[in-house]
Design an enzyme around this catalytic site. Structure first.
Site, PDB file in Angstrom:
ATOM      1  N   GLU A   1     -11.063   0.901  -4.180  1.00  0.00           N
ATOM      2  CA  GLU A   1     -10.309   1.050  -2.741  1.00  0.00           C
ATOM      3  C   GLU A   1      -9.072   2.091  -3.416  1.00  0.00           C
ATOM      4  O   GLU A   1      -9.063   2.511  -4.236  1.00  0.00           O
ATOM      5  CB  GLU A   1      -9.767  -0.178  -2.423  1.00  0.00           C
ATOM      6  CG  GLU A   1     -10.897  -0.958  -1.841  1.00  0.00           C
ATOM      7  CD  GLU A   1     -10.266  -2.401  -1.453  1.00  0.00           C
ATOM      8  OE1 GLU A   1     -10.698  -2.946  -0.457  1.00  0.00           O
ATOM      9  OE2 GLU A   1      -9.438  -2.995  -2.180  1.00  0.00           O
TER      10      GLU A   1
ATOM     11  N   ASP B   1       0.784  -1.024  -0.144  1.00  0.00           N
ATOM     12  CA  ASP B   1       0.108  -0.067  -0.061  1.00  0.00           C
ATOM     13  C   ASP B   1       0.876   1.354  -0.261  1.00  0.00           C
ATOM     14  O   ASP B   1       0.798   2.074   0.675  1.00  0.00           O
ATOM     15  CB  ASP B   1      -1.018   0.125   1.292  1.00  0.00           C
ATOM     16  CG  ASP B   1      -1.801  -1.143   1.317  1.00  0.00           C
ATOM     17  OD1 ASP B   1      -2.128  -1.571   2.402  1.00  0.00           O
ATOM     18  OD2 ASP B   1      -2.157  -1.819   0.390  1.00  0.00           O
TER      19      ASP B   1
HETATM   20  C1  6LW Z   1      -5.987  -1.867   1.982  1.00  0.00           C
HETATM   21  C2  6LW Z   1      -6.987  -2.064   0.811  1.00  0.00           C
HETATM   22  C3  6LW Z   1      -6.901  -3.501   0.614  1.00  0.00           C
HETATM   23  O1  6LW Z   1      -6.376  -1.057   2.850  1.00  0.00           O
HETATM   24  O2  6LW Z   1      -6.221  -4.204   1.423  1.00  0.00           O
HETATM   25  O3  6LW Z   1      -7.720  -5.487  -0.763  1.00  0.00           O
HETATM   26  C4  6LW Z   1      -6.026  -3.585   2.734  1.00  0.00           C
HETATM   27  N1  6LW Z   1      -7.618  -4.061  -0.384  1.00  0.00           N
HETATM   28  O4  6LW Z   1      -6.604  -1.233  -0.122  1.00  0.00           O
HETATM   29  C5  6LW Z   1      -4.737  -3.712   3.507  1.00  0.00           C
HETATM   30  O5  6LW Z   1      -3.351  -3.728   2.383  1.00  0.00           O
END
Ligand code: 6LW
Length: 504
Positions: free
Chosen positions: A178, A22
């Site tokens: 996301e 991330d």
């Molecule tokens: C992160 C989100 C995700 O906050 O995983 O699968 C989480 N998506 O973007 C943790 O890395």
């Protein structure tokens, strides 16, 4: 295709290997900084520095004291601290992150990204994970979160204003929009997102509008990056951020994994931070070739010193920033001041099977590596482990004259081997050797060899275990392997820790 003129030489990618997922990047003058997620590990949110986008050095951790977040962090593995956004604005650094342990979204500021960072500004009115923060020319501060909702906030008080507006639902048919990031580039506001979930279906999409609040039109070429349904050696590509290089060219940092053992394979190093070049065509970004041998950028590279994490003799009062503990750390259970030149770990009472074990570790950053440590367990019980979580770890442990190899794979716990140890401190060793096939049978990602060294340095292998069971595909969650020292009873002292990568 790449925006980088072929200079004939390449640089290795990931630019930040090991479980550093991330990534969020910002630029301040000639300096670049990256922040990553850290989940149940403390200190949290590692901060990296670079001058060339290729060579990165960890300069600290943003969350390094109890007043910054409710401790201990979530007892669930892969709970705790999720995806940050790091920005530089008005001469200050801003970090917004979600503590899924119950604090929700938190905003921190610093004048020096190496720290100290402020105590949190809580954002009770901001809902959703993966918070992003962006300012418009009128000084309004916009906070956008997963699901791509947005609300205006006061970054000094955490107050929110007006309704949460839905900006975009992502590319048609894609799930889980996301990791939003909002940028003003030229006449447009660009909204970059991840979608498809952080596994093999992961991808990056983008939309643009004339205002930070939209409306946004999706890029006709979405997803602008994905490796889903390919056998590319880098998988799970997504969760990206954008930045301009020293020469004005654009670059993307993103997470990806390097599975071993064929397709779909198993990844053990977690989701790592990769770099990719970006062109602009008709006002839309086009991501260049993402490879593990990236054509070197056209500006002078500034390699940092030899990676300090190779060997640590614990001869400093403070541990190097690469060292992490589980959920909390205190001087009572972790100190280099009790025996100068030694790290003393005092058991909190838990074992590696528990959420609250005394543990100090560093990420595995290479497919093959040899980890050794000199341990004196005369006053307790402990040793060396490689872990994904409380239910997936291998360890070599010393107690009352015995050295034992223990394996925990889901519901299965077992002592794999036991042997009297030589008297006095002993060198323990865990070696991960990446393999892909053995006798033409697909296996991998590696075999994990575990044992100790006799006084003359001869390695006594007590067990060779399949590395598949310490992979994220088996364990689940969001983290990757961490090698560490632990104490499960009494006090255990460690003279040095050596992490040696090798080609296998
Ligand atoms: C992160 C989100 C995700 O906050 O995983 O699968 C989480 N998506 O973007 C943790 O890395």
């Amino acid at each position: 295709m790449s925006s980088v003129p072929e200079t004939g030489n390449t640089v290795s990618n990931p630019v930040i290997p090991g479980f550093y997922p991330d990534p969020s990047i910002c630029r301040a003058g000639e300096d670049y900084y990256i922040a990553c997620s850290s989940f149940e590990y403390f200190p949290g949110v590692p901060i990296f520095h670079s001058r060339d986008l290729v060579h990165w050095t960890q300069i600290g951790n943003a969350l390094d004291r109890p007043s910054q977040l409710r401790l201990p962090l979530d007892s669930a593995s892969s709970g705790g601290i999720y995806a940050p956004t790091l920005r530089h604005h008005d001469g200050r650094f801003w970090l917004i992150v979600t503590n899924v342990s119950g604090d929700g979204n938190l905003l921190f500021t610093a004048t020096d990204p190496a720290g100290p960072w402020s105590d949190p500004i809580r954002l009770p009115g901001v809902h959703g994970i993966d918070p992003d923060i962006a300012w418009d020319d009128e000084g309004n501060c916009w906070c956008t979160t997963a699901g791509v909702g947005q609300i205006r906030i006061d970054p000094h008080t955490g107050e929110t204003f007006g309704p949460r507006r839905q900006l975009w639902s992502g590319a048609p048919g894609a799930k889980a929009p996301e990791a939003p990031h909002l940028f003003r580039i030229g006449d447009y506001w660009y909204l970059l997102i991840a979608e498809g979930g952080t596994e093999r279906g992961h991808g990056v999409s983008i939309a643009r509008g004339l205002a930070p609040t939209g409306p946004f039109e999706p890029c006709p070429a979405n997803p602008i990056l994905t490796h889903r349904s390919t056998d590319h050696p880098i998988q799970n590509t997504g969760h990206a951020d954008l930045v301009q290089g020293p020469d004005g060219s654009w670059w993307m940092v993103l997470l990806g994994v390097r599975p071993g053992g064929g397709t779909p394979g198993w990844h053990v190093l977690g989701r790592e931070t990769f770099l990719a070049p970006v062109d602009w065509v008709d006002g839309w970004p086009v991501v260049g070739e993402l490879s593990t041998a990236l054509p070197a950028p056209p500006w002078p590279l500034q390699p940092h010193d030899v990676v300090p994490e190779r060997r640590d003799d614990f001869d400093t009062t403070e541990l190097a920033p690469c060292w992490v503990s589980l959920r909390r750390r205190s001087s009572e259970d972790c100190t280099t001041k009790e025996q100068p030149g030694w790290l003393t770990l005092r058991a909190r009472g838990g074992s590696l099977d528990d959420a609250d074990v005394t543990f100090v570790g560093r990420r595995q950053q290479h497919p093959s590596c040899r980890v050794r440590t000199l341990v004196d367990a005369a006053e307790g019980q402990g040793g060396l482990a490689v872990r994904l979580d409380e239910r997936h770890h291998y360890a070599v442990e010393v107690s009352s004259g015995q050295v034992q190899v223990r394996a925990r794979i889901g519901p299965l716990h077992t002592v794999v081997a036991s042997r009297p140890t030589p008297p006095g401190p002993v060198v323990l060793r865990i070696e991960a050797a990446a393999v892909h096939t053995v006798n033409d049978a697909r296996t991998g990602p590696d075999f994990v060899s575990i044992g100790f060294e006799e006084a003359d340095g001869t390695f006594v292998e007590l067990a060779s275990l399949d590395g598949r069971y310490l992979s994220t595909e088996v364990a689940g969650g969001f983290t990757g392997r961490v090698f560490g020292m632990f104490a499960s009873a009494g006090s255990v002292h460690f003279d040095w820790f050596d992490y040696e990568p090798f080609e296998h």
